[in-house]
Design an enzyme around this catalytic site. Sequence first.
Site, PDB file in Angstrom:
ATOM      1  CB  THR A  70      -1.039  -0.062   1.158  1.00 46.32           C
ATOM      2  OG1 THR A  70      -1.956   1.011   0.993  1.00 46.32           O
ATOM      3  CG2 THR A  70      -0.389  -0.005   2.527  1.00 46.32           C
ATOM      4  CE  LYS A  74      -2.098   0.835  -3.166  1.00 43.26           C
ATOM      5  NZ  LYS A  74      -3.514   1.086  -3.486  1.00 43.26           N
ATOM      6  CG  ASN A  95      -3.670  -4.067  -4.817  1.00 42.44           C
ATOM      7  OD1 ASN A  95      -3.560  -4.817  -5.781  1.00 42.44           O
ATOM      8  ND2 ASN A  95      -4.746  -4.034  -4.058  1.00 42.44           N
ATOM      9  CG  ASP A 110      -6.227  -0.881  -5.329  1.00 38.33           C
ATOM     10  OD1 ASP A 110      -6.577  -1.496  -4.306  1.00 38.33           O
ATOM     11  OD2 ASP A 110      -5.137  -0.282  -5.424  1.00 38.33           O
ATOM     12  N   GLY A 135     -10.814  13.438 -10.099  1.00 42.31           N
ATOM     13  CA  GLY A 135      -9.486  13.083  -9.617  1.00 42.31           C
ATOM     14  C   GLY A 135      -8.752  12.214 -10.612  1.00 42.31           C
TER      15      GLY A 135
HETATM   16  P1  ATR Z   1      -4.535   8.649  -4.244  1.00 42.92           P
HETATM   17  O1  ATR Z   1      -3.489   7.581  -4.335  1.00 42.92           O
HETATM   18  O2  ATR Z   1      -5.389   8.531  -3.016  1.00 42.92           O
HETATM   19  O3  ATR Z   1      -5.341   8.784  -5.487  1.00 42.92           O
HETATM   20  P2  ATR Z   1      -3.056  10.980  -5.039  1.00 42.92           P
HETATM   21  O4  ATR Z   1      -2.395  10.191  -6.110  1.00 42.92           O
HETATM   22  O5  ATR Z   1      -2.263  11.941  -4.243  1.00 42.92           O
HETATM   23  O6  ATR Z   1      -3.745  10.014  -3.991  1.00 42.92           O
HETATM   24  O7  ATR Z   1      -4.312  11.752  -5.721  1.00 42.92           O
HETATM   25  C1  ATR Z   1      -5.124  12.628  -5.022  1.00 42.92           C
HETATM   26  C2  ATR Z   1      -6.210  13.183  -5.954  1.00 42.92           C
HETATM   27  O8  ATR Z   1      -7.039  14.089  -5.207  1.00 42.92           O
HETATM   28  C3  ATR Z   1      -5.657  13.984  -7.122  1.00 42.92           C
HETATM   29  O9  ATR Z   1      -6.521  13.861  -8.216  1.00 42.92           O
HETATM   30  C4  ATR Z   1      -5.681  15.420  -6.572  1.00 42.92           C
HETATM   31  O10 ATR Z   1      -5.728  16.434  -7.551  1.00 42.92           O
HETATM   32  P3  ATR Z   1      -4.322  16.989  -8.204  1.00 42.92           P
HETATM   33  O11 ATR Z   1      -3.880  15.950  -9.183  1.00 42.92           O
HETATM   34  O12 ATR Z   1      -4.699  18.270  -8.857  1.00 42.92           O
HETATM   35  O13 ATR Z   1      -3.374  17.161  -7.050  1.00 42.92           O
HETATM   36  C5  ATR Z   1      -6.994  15.391  -5.824  1.00 42.92           C
HETATM   37  N1  ATR Z   1      -7.082  16.425  -4.790  1.00 42.92           N
HETATM   38  C6  ATR Z   1      -6.483  16.431  -3.576  1.00 42.92           C
HETATM   39  N2  ATR Z   1      -6.832  17.542  -2.884  1.00 42.92           N
HETATM   40  C7  ATR Z   1      -7.670  18.250  -3.684  1.00 42.92           C
HETATM   41  C8  ATR Z   1      -8.372  19.491  -3.544  1.00 42.92           C
HETATM   42  N3  ATR Z   1      -8.290  20.217  -2.430  1.00 42.92           N
HETATM   43  N4  ATR Z   1      -9.158  19.893  -4.568  1.00 42.92           N
HETATM   44  C9  ATR Z   1      -9.264  19.157  -5.696  1.00 42.92           C
HETATM   45  N5  ATR Z   1      -8.616  17.978  -5.895  1.00 42.92           N
HETATM   46  C10 ATR Z   1      -7.839  17.532  -4.904  1.00 42.92           C
END
Ligand code: ATR
Length: 288
Positions: A70, A74, A95, A110, A135
Amino acid sequence: MNMWEMDTATVMHGVFGDPIKHSKSPVMHNRAFRELGLNAAYAAFHVGPGRLKDAVAGIRALGFRGVNVTIPHKVEVMDYLDAIDEDARAIGAVNTIVNDDGKLTGFNTDGIGYVRSLREEAGFEVAGRKVLLLGAGGAARGVAYALAKEGAAAVYIANRTVSKAVDLAAAISPYAPAHGMSFGDIADIRGEVDLIVNNTSVGMHPNVNETPIDTSWFHDGLTVSDLIYNPPVTRLLREAEAKGAAIHGGLGMFIYQGAYAFEYWTGREAPVAVMRAAVLEAFGESSS
Ligand code: ATR
């Protein structure tokens, strides 16, 4: 045998992560082993920066049957395996590791776990439907890939950082029509979509009053899904339900990614109901 007592025949499993203390995977898998009467055990291992290569060598050296990987390992773990399943390679993350007599193969459960949860818990069939993903991070990659392979008619991906949405759309475009966009562009396609999936961390504990998008246009006939499972019902889901949409929380994805991993390791059908009960009990204990 008494499943609380390990002996020299106990088949070992585990999860590598950093941090790992809050993982519910040990509780979930140990309950499943016990339910099926398997002499197997699963523990959590805190694998810090720079230690992953040695930890993976340990899987071979100690003869573990399987390991979950995790955050944050990953992607890096792919460098240390003997083979990588085609889906995991396309997603770009592993994963689950299966050890066949010293040969380590990486899988990604996942995305398929998400789709199985969506089908079994929300009754949603992806084939031919149009979906909007919010996202484009690590979690979104597995979900986007699985939805595309499942036959989605369109996968729209909106992200704060638009270039990541465009890149992810390009990566899954061999499997389904896909388009990357900004949050502002959602207005142009929102009339078409059947499913919305939140893959961002917006709304996660402790920021439970946040929501990734405006929900005033949500309607019945729409399914809204959130990968966040703490809290179990996010503000996004609460507002969606108030608009008559069907809602689907993130706990199921966690359970089913574990169920697929369990099935790869044991060759047995995962006892999903007891796995879910174990996780819910563990949450009850940690919040009290
Ligand atoms: P995970 O493995 O949980 O997907 P990550 O790879 O860090 O974690 O991805 C987090 C996602 O949440 C990304 O799409 C991020 O947007 P950015 O690519 O622009 O960073 C999004 N995200 C996190 N905080 C955010 C916020 N306050 N507003 C909008 N999107 C957010």
